[in-house]
Scaffold this motif. Sequence first.
Motif, PDB file in Angstrom:
ATOM      1  N   ASP A  81       0.922  -1.085   0.024  1.00 40.52           N
ATOM      2  CA  ASP A  81      -0.021  -0.135  -0.052  1.00 40.52           C
ATOM      3  C   ASP A  81       0.709   1.178   0.039  1.00 40.52           C
ATOM      4  O   ASP A  81       0.594   2.293  -0.560  1.00 40.52           O
ATOM      5  CB  ASP A  81      -1.021   0.093   1.153  1.00 40.52           C
ATOM      6  CG  ASP A  81      -2.002  -1.027   1.308  1.00 40.52           C
ATOM      7  OD1 ASP A  81      -2.073  -1.391   0.007  1.00 40.52           O
ATOM      8  OD2 ASP A  81      -2.563  -1.538   2.294  1.00 40.52           O
ATOM      9  N   GLN A  82       2.012   1.187   0.643  1.00 41.85           N
ATOM     10  CA  GLN A  82       3.021   2.416   0.731  1.00 41.85           C
ATOM     11  C   GLN A  82       3.577   2.617  -0.609  1.00 41.85           C
ATOM     12  O   GLN A  82       3.717   3.708  -1.265  1.00 41.85           O
ATOM     13  CB  GLN A  82       4.221   1.970   1.745  1.00 41.85           C
ATOM     14  CG  GLN A  82       3.471   2.060   3.248  1.00 41.85           C
ATOM     15  CD  GLN A  82       4.571   2.176   4.266  1.00 41.85           C
ATOM     16  OE1 GLN A  82       5.800   3.137   3.994  1.00 41.85           O
ATOM     17  NE2 GLN A  82       4.884   1.075   4.747  1.00 41.85           N
ATOM     18  N   ILE A  83       4.062   1.478  -1.347  1.00 40.13           N
ATOM     19  CA  ILE A  83       4.470   1.523  -2.711  1.00 40.13           C
ATOM     20  C   ILE A  83       3.365   2.385  -3.595  1.00 40.13           C
ATOM     21  O   ILE A  83       3.755   3.149  -4.449  1.00 40.13           O
ATOM     22  CB  ILE A  83       4.919   0.350  -3.207  1.00 40.13           C
ATOM     23  CG1 ILE A  83       5.842  -0.561  -2.372  1.00 40.13           C
ATOM     24  CG2 ILE A  83       5.576   0.492  -4.729  1.00 40.13           C
ATOM     25  CD1 ILE A  83       7.271   0.346  -1.891  1.00 40.13           C
ATOM     26  N   SER A  84       2.147   1.632  -3.621  1.00 39.98           N
ATOM     27  CA  SER A  84       1.110   2.396  -4.590  1.00 39.98           C
ATOM     28  C   SER A  84       0.787   3.880  -4.134  1.00 39.98           C
ATOM     29  O   SER A  84       0.705   4.354  -5.218  1.00 39.98           O
ATOM     30  CB  SER A  84      -0.235   1.325  -4.303  1.00 39.98           C
ATOM     31  OG  SER A  84      -0.048   0.122  -4.483  1.00 39.98           O
ATOM     32  N   LEU A  85       0.822   4.011  -2.918  1.00 36.04           N
ATOM     33  CA  LEU A  85       0.512   5.575  -2.603  1.00 36.04           C
ATOM     34  C   LEU A  85       1.976   6.435  -2.998  1.00 36.04           C
ATOM     35  O   LEU A  85       1.510   7.359  -3.815  1.00 36.04           O
ATOM     36  CB  LEU A  85       0.782   5.507  -1.103  1.00 36.04           C
ATOM     37  CG  LEU A  85       0.727   7.277  -0.643  1.00 36.04           C
ATOM     38  CD1 LEU A  85      -0.608   7.804  -0.828  1.00 36.04           C
ATOM     39  CD2 LEU A  85       0.680   7.090   0.996  1.00 36.04           C
ATOM     40  N   VAL A  86       3.087   5.884  -3.035  1.00 32.14           N
ATOM     41  CA  VAL A  86       4.149   6.634  -3.318  1.00 32.14           C
ATOM     42  C   VAL A  86       4.109   6.758  -4.872  1.00 32.14           C
ATOM     43  O   VAL A  86       4.446   7.758  -5.353  1.00 32.14           O
ATOM     44  CB  VAL A  86       5.756   6.175  -2.942  1.00 32.14           C
ATOM     45  CG1 VAL A  86       6.655   6.814  -3.642  1.00 32.14           C
ATOM     46  CG2 VAL A  86       5.748   6.205  -1.215  1.00 32.14           C
ATOM     47  N   CYS A  87       3.832   5.879  -5.605  1.00 36.70           N
ATOM     48  CA  CYS A  87       3.776   5.805  -7.008  1.00 36.70           C
ATOM     49  C   CYS A  87       2.816   6.661  -7.522  1.00 36.70           C
ATOM     50  O   CYS A  87       2.891   7.613  -8.433  1.00 36.70           O
ATOM     51  CB  CYS A  87       3.255   4.508  -7.614  1.00 36.70           C
ATOM     52  SG  CYS A  87       4.482   3.146  -7.391  1.00 36.70           S
TER      53      CYS A  87
END
Length: 298
Positions: A81-87
């Motif tokens: 979820d963190q990766i998706s948010l950062v993307c």
Amino acid sequence: MAAKVNVIVFLSVLAFAFAASQTVPIVIWHGMGDSCCNPLSMGSIKKLLEREVKGVYVRSLEIGDGIVEDTENGFLMNANDQISLVCSKLKNDSKLAAGYNSIGFSQGGQFLRAVAQRCPSPPMLNLISVGGQHQGVYGFPKCPGDNATLCNIVRQLLNYGAYVSFVQDHLVQAEYWQDPLNLEEYRKYSVFLADINQEQTVKPSYKENLLKLKNLVLIKFLQDTMVQPRESEWFGFYAPGQTKDILPMNQTKIWTEDRLGLQTLNSSGRLHFLSSDTDHLQFTETWFIENVVNKFLK
């Protein structure tokens, strides 16, 4: 004569403006127990970069609303979820549209690698991993800063079962926990690390996207007392079935099967191994400027 001077001044200003416009932005991601804007860590790194790379835009990633939530999410928000948010954040930042350099500190290192593999737009140019645990960890000996309560929760949950579904979904450190004594369970139930290291379903795009990097820089701390094993910072790890002998990167399957394109990066001179003879994330400004800023960010 005055007209000639004015022309020279104008050209000088134009040249400076052009140079500034060519400065590659920098994205930084903090580690466990830290936040985007801590003046003693990421805040000082941001100021250092802005001082050393004139005119640079530096974005220090904040996961959540405010420093407290950002710190807590480093423990308790699912890494995917963190990766998706950062993307999404990076894609919506117009200042990054032409590309950016990235620096990940500790777990921020493997998180930014996941961004490179999963989200090629905007393009990441250089990825600098400062103590990132790219083969994960098997041990949690120390906790940074004033995070005793959160660290106790982490330890209790890892003891309960790192690969239990609830723990995998809600504890960041469990999501890059690799148990060399139970590799079958790790490969089956790891929701993050086993995926980005191509140990489950192989996704060709992960390798293709990582190979778009100009440089992948891996920094290992030779006296690291936080990361077990510290060789994970250079893609090494324990040999299967025990917790004593270490396989260096070139003896791991990630390398021999070239799952991520590391061999290709290496053969083309784009894979770099740096080290600091210090503990985890302990380095001087001089060392950082000479080895990182001057070589890869200017």
